[in-house]
Design a protein around this motif. Sequence first.
Motif, PDB file in Angstrom:
ATOM      1  N   LYS A  24       0.854  -1.194   0.000  1.00 39.45           N
ATOM      2  CA  LYS A  24       0.000   0.000   0.000  1.00 39.45           C
ATOM      3  C   LYS A  24       0.890   1.244   0.000  1.00 39.45           C
ATOM      4  N   ARG A  26       0.776   5.349   0.525  1.00 34.71           N
ATOM      5  CA  ARG A  26      -0.004   6.484   1.035  1.00 34.71           C
ATOM      6  C   ARG A  26       0.558   7.778   0.464  1.00 34.71           C
ATOM      7  N   PRO A  51      -2.946   1.475   7.134  1.00 33.52           N
ATOM      8  CA  PRO A  51      -3.744   2.705   7.056  1.00 33.52           C
ATOM      9  C   PRO A  51      -4.613   2.902   8.299  1.00 33.52           C
ATOM     10  N   MET A  54      -8.317   5.169   5.513  1.00 33.89           N
ATOM     11  CA  MET A  54      -8.144   5.145   4.058  1.00 33.89           C
ATOM     12  C   MET A  54      -9.418   5.694   3.409  1.00 33.89           C
ATOM     13  N   LYS A  57      -9.053   5.554  -2.364  1.00 30.75           N
ATOM     14  CA  LYS A  57      -8.070   4.545  -2.769  1.00 30.75           C
ATOM     15  C   LYS A  57      -8.330   4.095  -4.193  1.00 30.75           C
ATOM     16  N   PHE A  66      -3.461   5.162  -1.766  1.00 26.99           N
ATOM     17  CA  PHE A  66      -4.539   5.762  -0.982  1.00 26.99           C
ATOM     18  C   PHE A  66      -4.163   7.103  -0.359  1.00 26.99           C
ATOM     19  N   GLU A  68      -5.285   9.290   3.251  1.00 30.89           N
ATOM     20  CA  GLU A  68      -5.970   9.285   4.541  1.00 30.89           C
ATOM     21  C   GLU A  68      -6.928  10.477   4.611  1.00 30.89           C
TER      22      GLU A  68
END
Length: 100
Positions: A24, A26, A51, A54, A57, A66, A68
């Motif tokens: 993943k 971010r 996360p 999330m 995404k 993704f 936040e």
Amino acid sequence: MEIVISDAALKWFQDEVELKKGNKVRFYTQIYGSSPIQENFALGFTVDNEPVDMSIKTEKEGITFFIEGTDLWFFNGHDLHVDYNEKKDELEFSYTKSKE
């Protein structure tokens, strides 16, 4: 809002960051930078497999990209487009007004 990852950017993440299916990424805001949508702020990224919130995404070849919830303000109603510039050998972020 959406995140669009080009094929060239995906290949860059796979080759340079050695991302694999299940990883993943971010995207987050950082102070002391420049962007066309937020003065004095820029966008960064980190590999983050835990996360918290999330909110936005997209997945490409099993890799999740993704944002936040705490960083949504930065985009100010814009979609994020991530591409790779071969001449500069770096990722490029661009923003287009969301259709939502």
